[in-house]
Design a protein around this motif. Structure first.
Motif, short mmCIF file in Angstrom:
data_model
loop_
_atom_site.label_atom_id
_atom_site.label_comp_id
_atom_site.label_asym_id
_atom_site.label_seq_id
_atom_site.Cartn_x
_atom_site.Cartn_y
_atom_site.Cartn_z
N LYS A 42 0.82 -1.21 0.00
CA LYS A 42 0.00 0.00 0.00
C LYS A 42 0.86 1.27 0.00
CE LYS A 42 -4.26 -1.75 2.05
NZ LYS A 42 -3.97 -3.17 1.88
N ALA A 43 0.24 2.35 -0.44
CA ALA A 43 0.87 3.67 -0.37
C ALA A 43 0.41 4.33 0.92
CB ALA A 43 0.48 4.51 -1.57
N VAL A 44 1.37 4.74 1.74
CA VAL A 44 1.07 5.32 3.04
C VAL A 44 1.53 6.78 3.06
CG1 VAL A 44 1.47 5.17 5.53
CG2 VAL A 44 1.40 3.07 4.14
N ALA A 45 0.58 7.69 3.27
CA ALA A 45 0.91 9.11 3.34
C ALA A 45 1.23 9.49 4.78
CB ALA A 45 -0.25 9.95 2.81
N THR A 46 2.36 10.14 4.97
CA THR A 46 2.77 10.56 6.31
C THR A 46 3.45 11.92 6.20
OG1 THR A 46 3.96 9.90 8.31
CG2 THR A 46 5.02 9.40 6.21
N GLY A 47 3.95 12.43 7.32
CA GLY A 47 4.58 13.73 7.32
C GLY A 47 5.98 13.71 6.71
N ALA A 48 6.57 14.88 6.61
CA ALA A 48 7.89 15.01 6.01
C ALA A 48 8.96 14.39 6.89
CB ALA A 48 8.21 16.49 5.78
N MET B 190 -5.23 10.72 -0.75
CA MET B 190 -6.25 9.67 -0.65
C MET B 190 -7.44 10.01 -1.54
SD MET B 190 -8.12 7.95 2.66
CE MET B 190 -6.72 6.91 3.06
N LYS B 191 -7.81 11.26 -1.60
CA LYS B 191 -8.94 11.68 -2.44
C LYS B 191 -8.67 11.38 -3.90
CE LYS B 191 -12.27 15.45 -2.55
NZ LYS B 191 -12.57 16.82 -2.04
#
Length: 333
Positions: A134-140, A178-179
């Motif tokens: 999966k692609a996981v979005a997190t902070g810098a 995600m959108k």
């Protein structure tokens, strides 16, 4: 010779103004540097609004420095008395020869959560199986959300380079990813969680970091060791005021929420309410201002796993709770 009533009132107003000025002049000025103006720091703002610093003879000013380690450097250079941020910054400074110490805890939980695309929340799966691919979005990189993400991936035996795709972005960027169908998992906090639920992107978090990781020295107030040795009374007054702010926050949530509205007047009321409500629900803020050994151990493990801290620094090298326990006595509710 007689005086009109208006003249008396004018004279009284002038006298009161002069007294207030004289009293203000007697307060010792202190500056606290913050990396961002955050609802996570609400107990500090509560202490200011309720006059706890003034009661201790201190005139506190909070300055926001949004430039990486700028808030830490402000203390190292003597431009600020204290900074708010994780005690790992003290560890970074120590490895470079500087001596900073945590003197009071504010946020005692890791204030982030994992959310998954609506309809895909893991049920009965282990985290490794769920997250792989999966692609996981997190902070810098360098930020605490990113470090916590890497710590959890390591804990779940997931290779951050091979098993998942890390999208390192801003909080708003995570929602956008995600959108657009770019990310399936986001490491988020409020108000992004409520915004995403409202938009139908995801449901409630499937992994609650505050509850799962437990005590975590996430945001503390830190000063130079020199301040403790040369200005112990000032440090004690400062810590007492903060502890009163912590206690007042929990004692009167409605009043704390009202202070939050004053500090964040442009935040949509529903977002602010969701943020404050979740913070109380998960007991984000410390209740006694102390940093336990466990809280530092978790914080240190996170930054070491993320590669931010290259060398072990002991609890006593960054935390000075002995000072707090010896010099600060605030009756607990």
């Amino acid at each position: 010779m007689s005086f009109g009533l208006s003249s008396v009132f004018r004279g009284l107003s002038l006298a009161l103004a002069l007294i207030a000025t004289a009293q203000a002049a007697e307060l010792e000025p202190l500056v606290v540097a913050e990396p961002v103006h955050s609802t996570g720091y609400l107990p500090l703002y509560v202490a200011i609004h309720k006059g706890f610093f003034a009661q201790e003879g201190l005139a506190l000013k909070v300055v926001t420095i949004e430039s990486g380690s700028g808030h830490t450097n402000a203390v190292l250079s003597g431009q600020a008395f204290a900074f708010i941020g994780g005690p790992e910054h003290n560890a970074y400074a120590k490895l470079k020869g500087a001596e900073l110490r945590t003197v009071v805890n504010v946020v005692d939980r890791g204030n982030v959560y994992l959310v998954a695309k609506k309809g895909t929340v893991p049920a009965g799966q282990d985290m490794s199986a769920f997250l792989k691919g999966k692609a996981v979005a997190t902070g810098a990189v360098g930020g605490t959300p990113n470090s916590i993400t890497r710590f959890l991936l390591d804990k779940w035996k997931i290779d951050a380079k091979k098993d998942v795709e890390l999208l390192e972005t801003t909080a708003a960027g995570g929602l956008a990813a995600m959108k657009a169908g770019r990310a399936q998992v986001i490491v988020a906090t409020e108000p992004q969680i409520t915004q995403g639920i409202r938009q139908g992107l995801f449901e409630e978090p499937f992994y609650n970091v505050p509850r799962e990781l437990g005590p975590y020295a996430y945001s503390t107030l830190n000063v130079r060791l020199e301040s403790i040795t040369k200005q112990p009374e000032t440090v004690a007054k400062f810590v007492r005021a903060v502890m009163k702010g912590l206690q007042a926050t929990y004692a009167n949530p409605a009043e704390a929420a009202e202070i939050a509205r004053k500090e964040f007047p442009t935040m949509p009321p529903e977002d602010l309410k969701a943020t404050i409500d979740r913070s109380f629900k998960d007991e984000i803020w410390s209740r006694d201002g102390l940093v336990s050994q466990q809280a530092w151990t978790t914080s240190k493990s996170v930054v070491m796993d993320a590669g931010m801290l290259k060398q072990d620094v002991p609890y006593a090298g960054v935390i000075d709770m002995q000072f707090v326990q010896k010099h600060v006595a605030v009756k607990q509710p």
